[in-house]
Write an enzyme that holds these catalytic residues in place. Structure first.
Site, PDB file in Angstrom:
ATOM      1  NE  ARG A  65       1.650  -5.049  -5.840  1.00  0.00           N
ATOM      2  CZ  ARG A  65       2.526  -5.590  -5.008  1.00  0.00           C
ATOM      3  NH1 ARG A  65       2.797  -6.881  -5.084  1.00  0.00           N
ATOM      4  NH2 ARG A  65       3.136  -4.867  -4.095  1.00  0.00           N
ATOM      5  CG  ASN A 124       5.697  -7.590   1.265  1.00  0.00           C
ATOM      6  OD1 ASN A 124       4.809  -7.207   2.027  1.00  0.00           O
ATOM      7  ND2 ASN A 124       6.167  -8.837   1.291  1.00  0.00           N
ATOM      8  CE  LYS A 125       1.217  -8.626   2.903  1.00  0.00           C
ATOM      9  NZ  LYS A 125       0.534  -8.389   4.181  1.00  0.00           N
ATOM     10  CD  GLN A 126      -1.919  -7.167  -2.791  1.00  0.00           C
ATOM     11  OE1 GLN A 126      -1.756  -6.889  -1.603  1.00  0.00           O
ATOM     12  NE2 GLN A 126      -2.277  -8.385  -3.191  1.00  0.00           N
ATOM     13  CE1 TYR A 166       6.891  -4.950   7.085  1.00  0.00           C
ATOM     14  CE2 TYR A 166       7.245  -6.343   5.164  1.00  0.00           C
ATOM     15  CZ  TYR A 166       7.734  -5.688   6.270  1.00  0.00           C
ATOM     16  OH  TYR A 166       9.064  -5.768   6.580  1.00  0.00           O
TER      17      TYR A 166
END
Length: 380
Positions: A261, A191-193, A189
């Protein structure tokens, strides 16, 4: 006329911090344009390439790309034999999809409490929840922190790993999440890595399961793709070539994205450490490496979380309760009779959790802005 007062300018700067934002640059754009120019938008050559490269990255034998992490969990549970009347032990502290996929197969998600440090499913609690109807275990690598897989493997039941938040994570044995041989499901999705908008991947050791998932994601079509024979029940869980192109571009620079991140997470730890009563994500130990997905803190028990969310929003800082307890959601209360008090650790964590803005390109000044706004909102 635009208001150019200092207060208005400051507010617009605050509003510029999103809760999450994918890193999309020339590599992603170029890959997508190649697909569009090819006019091969589905079931093309990039599907197999993405699967092979992802499997190689996590040390898995095979991988099957699917339309979402939810789709991958559904197909993996079917492959584990979950069906009518079965039970699957899983975590109540997760995105609701990890419980929903059990219900898809007319089985029952059986929740067990979580570890108060990692927030992952507690192995002892999971073992205590097993009955003669238990068919599989579905631990969740919550917020990218690896589950104690050795403890779950000792139980001796089939395991499907919900690794939808854990791209890049490494477990206590030094094994990348997805590489232990159990079906492990990842999500892509926005917002994922790895961000493909929608999409997912199942890593697999068994060639028979790979064949089954590849067929079931494509309406149960036979392995030779013959239109005339669909030899099993299937679904429309295919991943497009456009999404595969995005995934390959992101995979090529995954180390950079993960490092970004981790940098933001470290900046948050420094910026928030002095705020009284705020609990930060647990530290990594030994060979464990978190695949940072979101930055979730625990607010003090003596504050109202909703008022803090509103106060941050008024300062231009988006935030979100993350996650609500699954067993206390209306559907699960009504269908399975769940009530408050069943899983006290989960319920306490869920009541105090809040996700702050978090993405690889976040700057230190933005982190400081979030920290200062939180300090003001808490009055500490």
């Amino acid at each position: 006329m635009t208001d150019s007062s200092p207060e208005s300018v400051a507010n617009r700067v605050r509003e510029a911090i999103p809760l999450a934002r994918p890193v999309i640059g020339d590599p992603e754009i170029d890959r997508v344009l190649e697909v569009l120019r090819s006019r091969r938008l589905s079931l093309g050559p990039l599907l197999a390439e993405f699967e092979q490269e992802f499997a190689r990255r996590v040390g898995a034998r095979y991988a099957s790309a699917v339309s979402s992490g939810t789709a991958g969990l559904h197909l993996a549970l079917r492959g584990a034999g979950v069906s009518d009347g079965d039970e699957v032990v899983t975590s109540p502290f997760s995105f609701v999809a990890s419980a929903n996929v059990v219900v898809y197969e007319r089985a029952r998600p059986v929740f067990a409490d979580i570890d108060p440090v990692t927030f992952n499913l507690d192995p002892d609690a999971a073992a205590a929840a097993i009955t003669e109807r238990t068919t599989a275990l579905l631990p969740v690598h919550i917020f990218g922190y690896p589950v104690d897989m050795v403890a779950f493997e000792r139980i001796g039941l089939p395991i499907v790993e919900d690794a939808c938040e854990a791209v890049g994570a490494v477990d206590a044995d030094g094994v990348p999440v997805g590489g232990r041989g159990h079906p492990a499901v990842f999500g892509f999705y926005a917002n994922k890595q790895i961000a493909t908008g929608e999409g997912g991947m199942v890593t697999i050791a068994d060639p028979g399961l790979k064949e089954r998932i590849d067929s079931e994601r494509n309406q149960g079509r036979a392995p030779d793709m013959d239109w005339l024979d669909h030899d099993r029940l299937g679904f429309n869980y295919r991943l497009t070539e456009i999404a595969c192109a995005l995934g390959l571009a992101q995979l090529e620079r995954l180390d950079e994205l993960l490092a970004g991140r981790a940098r933001v997470a470290a900046a948050y730890r420094d910026a928030l450490a002095a705020i009284d009563g705020v609990e930060l994500p647990c530290l990594e130990t030994g060979r464990v490496r978190r695949g940072w997905f979101v930055y979730v803190i625990q607010l003090p028990r003596d504050v109202d979380r909703d008022s803090i969310v509103r106060a941050l929003g008024a300062r231009g800082i988006p935030s979100k309760p993350y996650f609500p307890a699954v067993h206390l959601m209306s559907y699960y209360r009504e269908r399975f009779g769940h009530r408050e008090g069943e899983f006290p650790v989960c319920e306490d964590v869920a009541a105090r959790s809040i996700a702050l803005p978090f993405f690889p390109e976040m700057t230190e000044s933005q982190v400081e802005q979030v920290a200062e706004s939180l300090r003001e909102a808490l009055g500490r």
